[in-house]
Design an enzyme around this catalytic site. Structure first.
Site, PDB file in Angstrom:
ATOM      1  N   LYS A 145       8.672  -2.331  11.745  1.00 40.20           N
ATOM      2  CA  LYS A 145       8.525  -1.201  10.817  1.00 40.20           C
ATOM      3  C   LYS A 145       7.126  -1.210  10.236  1.00 40.20           C
ATOM      4  CE  LYS A 145      13.263  -0.472   9.867  1.00 40.20           C
ATOM      5  NZ  LYS A 145      13.974   0.751   9.544  1.00 40.20           N
ATOM      6  N   GLN A 159     -10.395  -2.907   1.805  1.00 43.08           N
ATOM      7  CA  GLN A 159      -9.933  -3.557   3.032  1.00 43.08           C
ATOM      8  C   GLN A 159      -9.939  -2.627   4.244  1.00 43.08           C
ATOM      9  OE1 GLN A 159      -6.104  -4.518   1.077  1.00 43.08           O
ATOM     10  NE2 GLN A 159      -5.118  -3.972   2.988  1.00 43.08           N
ATOM     11  N   SER A 184       4.192   1.545   7.992  1.00 45.06           N
ATOM     12  CA  SER A 184       3.867   2.866   7.421  1.00 45.06           C
ATOM     13  C   SER A 184       3.135   3.707   8.457  1.00 45.06           C
ATOM     14  CB  SER A 184       2.993   2.698   6.180  1.00 45.06           C
ATOM     15  OG  SER A 184       3.607   1.834   5.257  1.00 45.06           O
ATOM     16  N   ARG A 185       2.407   3.056   9.363  1.00 46.36           N
ATOM     17  CA  ARG A 185       1.602   3.796  10.341  1.00 46.36           C
ATOM     18  C   ARG A 185       2.429   4.349  11.500  1.00 46.36           C
ATOM     19  NH1 ARG A 185      -2.400  -0.423   8.841  1.00 46.36           N
ATOM     20  NH2 ARG A 185      -4.280   0.621   8.075  1.00 46.36           N
ATOM     21  N   TYR A 219       4.025   4.041   0.846  1.00 49.31           N
ATOM     22  CA  TYR A 219       4.716   4.712   1.949  1.00 49.31           C
ATOM     23  C   TYR A 219       5.820   3.761   2.426  1.00 49.31           C
ATOM     24  CZ  TYR A 219       5.100   8.742   4.913  1.00 49.31           C
ATOM     25  OH  TYR A 219       5.546   9.911   5.489  1.00 49.31           O
ATOM     26  N   MET A 247       0.837  -1.197   0.000  1.00 48.54           N
ATOM     27  CA  MET A 247       0.000   0.000   0.000  1.00 48.54           C
ATOM     28  C   MET A 247       0.877   1.254   0.000  1.00 48.54           C
ATOM     29  SD  MET A 247      -3.358  -0.955   2.178  1.00 48.54           S
ATOM     30  CE  MET A 247      -2.653  -0.777   3.803  1.00 48.54           C
ATOM     31  N   GLY A 253      10.826  -2.654   5.533  1.00 45.51           N
ATOM     32  CA  GLY A 253      10.082  -3.915   5.462  1.00 45.51           C
ATOM     33  C   GLY A 253       9.717  -4.233   4.030  1.00 45.51           C
ATOM     34  N   HIS A 254       9.132  -3.260   3.331  1.00 44.60           N
ATOM     35  CA  HIS A 254       8.758  -3.461   1.931  1.00 44.60           C
ATOM     36  C   HIS A 254      10.001  -3.739   1.072  1.00 44.60           C
ATOM     37  CE1 HIS A 254       5.563  -0.479   3.331  1.00 44.60           C
ATOM     38  NE2 HIS A 254       4.834  -1.494   2.934  1.00 44.60           N
TER      39      HIS A 254
HETATM   40  P1  AMP Z   1       1.495  -2.852   3.460  1.00 45.07           P
HETATM   41  O1  AMP Z   1       2.022  -1.805   2.554  1.00 45.07           O
HETATM   42  O2  AMP Z   1       1.458  -2.448   4.896  1.00 45.07           O
HETATM   43  O3  AMP Z   1       0.205  -3.457   2.972  1.00 45.07           O
HETATM   44  O4  AMP Z   1       2.530  -4.022   3.421  1.00 45.07           O
HETATM   45  C1  AMP Z   1       2.906  -4.625   2.195  1.00 45.07           C
HETATM   46  C2  AMP Z   1       3.701  -5.871   2.488  1.00 45.07           C
HETATM   47  O5  AMP Z   1       4.841  -5.518   3.256  1.00 45.07           O
HETATM   48  C3  AMP Z   1       2.908  -6.902   3.315  1.00 45.07           C
HETATM   49  O6  AMP Z   1       3.226  -8.198   2.858  1.00 45.07           O
HETATM   50  C4  AMP Z   1       3.440  -6.665   4.689  1.00 45.07           C
HETATM   51  O7  AMP Z   1       3.354  -7.801   5.525  1.00 45.07           O
HETATM   52  C5  AMP Z   1       4.887  -6.331   4.398  1.00 45.07           C
HETATM   53  N1  AMP Z   1       5.471  -5.613   5.534  1.00 45.07           N
HETATM   54  C6  AMP Z   1       5.003  -4.491   6.134  1.00 45.07           C
HETATM   55  N2  AMP Z   1       5.776  -4.159   7.191  1.00 45.07           N
HETATM   56  C7  AMP Z   1       6.745  -5.101   7.250  1.00 45.07           C
HETATM   57  C8  AMP Z   1       7.843  -5.328   8.121  1.00 45.07           C
HETATM   58  N3  AMP Z   1       8.106  -4.520   9.151  1.00 45.07           N
HETATM   59  N4  AMP Z   1       8.628  -6.408   7.892  1.00 45.07           N
HETATM   60  C9  AMP Z   1       8.378  -7.253   6.857  1.00 45.07           C
HETATM   61  N5  AMP Z   1       7.349  -7.088   6.002  1.00 45.07           N
HETATM   62  C10 AMP Z   1       6.546  -6.037   6.192  1.00 45.07           C
END
Ligand code: AMP
Length: 292
Positions: free
Chosen positions: A184, A61, A186-187, A32, A30, A36-37
């Site tokens: 980590k 979602q 985005s929030r 930002y 999503m 992690g990403h």
């Molecule tokens: P999001 O943008 O929050 O929907 O996350 C996109 C992908 O990145 C999802 O598969 C998340 O599980 C993964 N993700 C987000 N934060 C982390 C993190 N701290 N460590 C590993 N993967 C992450």
């Protein structure tokens, strides 16, 4: 790096990749972007010829009282980060591109959603599997990469892929953390200075629970109490849940054994944070546990 916003362009590009026999590693996000990403992209780059990332804040979602409008966005910065980390194709569609008119068929998750975020965020995982079904069909990935920070999401997506024979391998990637242990997210930008100081307690409480299990604790309620007290004493956040289940089935346990997840969600003023650990608990005679 190719930046694509339109479905037709994406389909044409993916067709070319497929014709050339390239394997595709897909990282749905999503945006930002944080480390992690970027770690998911690095993992995808190791085993695939082409890495596709999507950035799409999926309205389906988010519940009516959730943070869809407030969700942090910075497409320009994300585009630079994606390029630097080695994304080959970046797909950033508008909402209208992904959801044209009313859906005539909807998807609804029936397993692994009665607990954790699924119970608290009604319809959340229906939205997740809907957008992923669209993205999987468009991108036709060989492998798709997901972070274990969202462990329930992985459990649900593995169910989707298995039930509907998606020809994609789901790769689980360990949670990337700040130096003080905070997962980590985005929030995290929405934490106040004081809350940011408190937030590492979430992971610390999970780590202490793990030690307690290694020392022989097998009662899930004792683990839940220990974590809850720790969070209540050391943060101003409001506990949304602290729960323990088998993983990835997310079934209840009366005594801890096998692959288990200890997961929590805490609501701070402007940010709801989640975290978890997944550990392998040996039978009581052999008190070892390994974090995955
Ligand atoms: P999001 O943008 O929050 O929907 O996350 C996109 C992908 O990145 C999802 O598969 C998340 O599980 C993964 N993700 C987000 N934060 C982390 C993190 N701290 N460590 C590993 N993967 C992450």
């Amino acid at each position: 790096m190719k930046v694509i916003t339109k479905l037709l362009d994406l389909q044409r590009t993916i067709q070319q990749e497929k014709t050339s026999g390239a394997s595709i590693g897909f990282v749905p996000t999503m945006g930002y972007l944080h480390e992690g990403h970027l770690t998911l992209v690095e993992e995808a780059g190791k085993n695939n010829d082409t890495v596709v990332m999507s950035i799409f804040v999926n309205p389906l979602q988010f519940g009516p009282n959730e943070d869809f409008d407030r969700y942090p966005r910075d497409v320009q910065r994300d585009t630079e980060l994606a390029k630097d980390v080695g994304v080959d194709i970046l797909f950033i569609p508008e909402v209208e591109e992904m959801y044209k008119g009313t859906q005539s068929v909807t998807l609804s998750v029936t397993e692994r959603v009665e607990v954790l975020c699924g119970r608290k965020r009604e319809g959340h995982f229906d939205g997740v599997v809907t957008v992923l079904t669209k993205l999987f069909h468009l991108i036709q990935p060989t492998r798709a990469y997901f972070g274990l920070k969202d462990a329930q999401q992985i459990a649900v997506v593995e169910g989707l892929v298995s039930d509907y024979f998606f020809p994609v391998e789901i790769v689980r990637v360990p949670t990337v953390r700040e130096e003080d242990g905070l997962a980590k997210s985005s929030r995290n930008v929405y934490l106040s200075v004081e809350e940011r100081r408190e937030a590492p307690t979430l992971y610390q409480s999970l780590a202490e629970a793990k030690i307690s299990i290694e020392d022989g604790e097998r009662n899930p309620d004792a683990i839940i109490s220990m974590i809850s007290e720790n969070i209540q004493e050391n943060t101003s956040g409001k506990i949304d849940y602290v729960e323990v289940y088998t993983y990835p089935e997310l079934a209840e346990l009366t005594s801890l054994h096998g692959e288990i997840i200890i997961a929590l969600a805490v609501q701070f003023q402007q940010a709801r944070l989640i975290d978890n650990i997944i550990i392998s608990v040996e039978p009581e005679e052999d008190l070892k546990c390994l974090e995955r």
